[in-house]
Design a protein around this motif. Sequence first.
Motif, PDB file in Angstrom:
ATOM      1  N   UNK A 113      46.795 112.586 -23.046  1.00 42.40           N
ATOM      2  CA  UNK A 113      47.777 112.900 -24.198  1.00 42.40           C
ATOM      3  C   UNK A 113      47.203 114.259 -25.034  1.00 42.40           C
ATOM      4  N   UNK A 114      47.621 115.048 -25.720  1.00 44.06           N
ATOM      5  CA  UNK A 114      47.121 116.492 -26.420  1.00 44.06           C
ATOM      6  C   UNK A 114      48.326 116.917 -27.336  1.00 44.06           C
ATOM      7  N   UNK A 115      47.985 117.460 -28.316  1.00 41.40           N
ATOM      8  CA  UNK A 115      48.862 118.115 -29.133  1.00 41.40           C
ATOM      9  C   UNK A 115      48.055 119.066 -29.889  1.00 41.40           C
ATOM     10  N   UNK A 116      48.772 120.414 -30.002  1.00 45.24           N
ATOM     11  CA  UNK A 116      49.011 121.300 -30.808  1.00 45.24           C
ATOM     12  C   UNK A 116      49.721 121.607 -32.116  1.00 45.24           C
ATOM     13  N   UNK A 117      47.993 121.216 -33.328  1.00 43.61           N
ATOM     14  CA  UNK A 117      49.635 120.765 -34.579  1.00 43.61           C
ATOM     15  C   UNK A 117      50.186 122.391 -34.933  1.00 43.61           C
ATOM     16  N   UNK A 118      49.605 123.267 -34.837  1.00 48.19           N
ATOM     17  CA  UNK A 118      50.065 125.326 -35.172  1.00 48.19           C
ATOM     18  C   UNK A 118      51.487 125.115 -34.162  1.00 48.19           C
ATOM     19  N   UNK A 119      51.539 124.923 -32.808  1.00 50.58           N
ATOM     20  CA  UNK A 119      52.979 125.207 -32.294  1.00 50.58           C
ATOM     21  C   UNK A 119      53.752 124.008 -32.537  1.00 50.58           C
ATOM     22  N   UNK A 120      53.271 122.851 -33.057  1.00 51.93           N
ATOM     23  CA  UNK A 120      54.030 121.253 -33.352  1.00 51.93           C
ATOM     24  C   UNK A 120      54.174 120.920 -31.923  1.00 51.93           C
ATOM     25  N   UNK A 121      53.939 120.897 -30.676  1.00 52.09           N
ATOM     26  CA  UNK A 121      54.190 120.194 -29.647  1.00 52.09           C
ATOM     27  C   UNK A 121      52.934 119.016 -29.203  1.00 52.09           C
ATOM     28  N   UNK A 122      53.256 118.392 -28.048  1.00 56.37           N
ATOM     29  CA  UNK A 122      52.251 117.598 -28.253  1.00 56.37           C
ATOM     30  C   UNK A 122      52.838 117.245 -26.527  1.00 56.37           C
ATOM     31  N   UNK A 123      51.873 116.470 -25.801  1.00 66.19           N
ATOM     32  CA  UNK A 123      51.440 117.038 -24.275  1.00 66.19           C
ATOM     33  C   UNK A 123      51.156 115.450 -23.741  1.00 66.19           C
ATOM     34  N   UNK A 124      51.406 115.087 -22.329  1.00 66.87           N
ATOM     35  CA  UNK A 124      51.491 114.026 -21.433  1.00 66.87           C
ATOM     36  C   UNK A 124      51.251 114.627 -19.952  1.00 66.87           C
ATOM     37  N   UNK A 125      49.917 114.911 -19.703  1.00 68.10           N
ATOM     38  CA  UNK A 125      49.740 115.033 -18.604  1.00 68.10           C
ATOM     39  C   UNK A 125      49.084 113.915 -17.709  1.00 68.10           C
ATOM     40  N   UNK A 126      50.298 114.476 -16.772  1.00 67.91           N
ATOM     41  CA  UNK A 126      50.225 112.628 -15.567  1.00 67.91           C
ATOM     42  C   UNK A 126      49.867 113.052 -14.955  1.00 67.91           C
ATOM     43  N   UNK A 127      48.981 113.009 -13.859  1.00 66.12           N
ATOM     44  CA  UNK A 127      48.041 112.981 -12.421  1.00 66.12           C
ATOM     45  C   UNK A 127      47.908 111.085 -11.866  1.00 66.12           C
ATOM     46  N   UNK A 128      48.048 111.831 -10.214  1.00 67.65           N
ATOM     47  CA  UNK A 128      47.693 110.482  -9.571  1.00 67.65           C
ATOM     48  C   UNK A 128      49.208 109.368  -9.740  1.00 67.65           C
ATOM     49  N   UNK A 129      50.180 110.311 -10.117  1.00 70.41           N
ATOM     50  CA  UNK A 129      51.920 109.218 -10.004  1.00 70.41           C
ATOM     51  C   UNK A 129      51.925 108.184  -9.518  1.00 70.41           C
ATOM     52  N   UNK A 130      51.937 107.008  -9.966  1.00 68.91           N
ATOM     53  CA  UNK A 130      52.644 106.194  -8.508  1.00 68.91           C
ATOM     54  C   UNK A 130      53.504 105.735  -9.050  1.00 68.91           C
ATOM     55  N   UNK A 131      54.301 105.114  -8.111  1.00 63.51           N
ATOM     56  CA  UNK A 131      56.086 104.719  -8.587  1.00 63.51           C
ATOM     57  C   UNK A 131      56.265 103.860  -9.495  1.00 63.51           C
ATOM     58  N   UNK A 132      55.379 103.272  -9.764  1.00 60.00           N
ATOM     59  CA  UNK A 132      55.057 102.392 -10.910  1.00 60.00           C
ATOM     60  C   UNK A 132      55.606 103.194 -12.607  1.00 60.00           C
ATOM     61  N   UNK A 133      55.152 104.230 -11.869  1.00 57.25           N
ATOM     62  CA  UNK A 133      54.944 104.679 -13.299  1.00 57.25           C
ATOM     63  C   UNK A 133      56.299 105.726 -13.836  1.00 57.25           C
ATOM     64  N   UNK A 134      57.461 104.961 -12.827  1.00 58.66           N
ATOM     65  CA  UNK A 134      58.976 105.783 -13.199  1.00 58.66           C
ATOM     66  C   UNK A 134      59.922 105.413 -14.031  1.00 58.66           C
ATOM     67  N   UNK A 135      60.257 105.911 -14.702  1.00 57.01           N
ATOM     68  CA  UNK A 135      60.892 105.625 -15.889  1.00 57.01           C
ATOM     69  C   UNK A 135      61.312 106.997 -16.677  1.00 57.01           C
ATOM     70  N   UNK A 136      62.015 106.201 -17.768  1.00 54.00           N
ATOM     71  CA  UNK A 136      62.122 107.377 -18.861  1.00 54.00           C
ATOM     72  C   UNK A 136      61.180 107.864 -19.829  1.00 54.00           C
TER      73      UNK A 136
END
Length: 121
Positions: free
Chosen positions: A67-90
């Motif tokens: 997880x990361x954020x750029x306060x100047x751009x008012x953005x938050x990010x979630x980089x997801x690597x090595x995804x698994x089927x159990x990560x399936x969700x909203x």
Amino acid sequence: VQLQASGGGLVQAGGSLRLSCAASTRTNRAMGWFRQAPGSEREFVAVIMWSGSNTYYKDSVEGRFTISRDNAKKMVYLQMNSLKPEDTAVYYCAAGRSVNSGTSTYEYDYWGQGTLVTVSS
């Protein structure tokens, strides 16, 4: 605060996605990501404090998600690597009630609309 999440999609197991969350206004709140699979309760995934210096993750995503954020751009990010089927969700981004928030949904009072992540096996 209005939040708009994006970046979800269909990916094969082992793949990567980057979720983004745009805030309508600058905020000094902690920002979190939660997820909800069909038939399950909404669960904590990751949180980043206002300063960006402290982060905390659900055990099962530690080392795979960032997880990361750029306060100047008012953005938050979630980089997801090595995804698994159990990560399936909203996946939902949320703004905490203070500069430091934790893992409970009760600590967050603004929520985005959610973006669907589907990981195929």
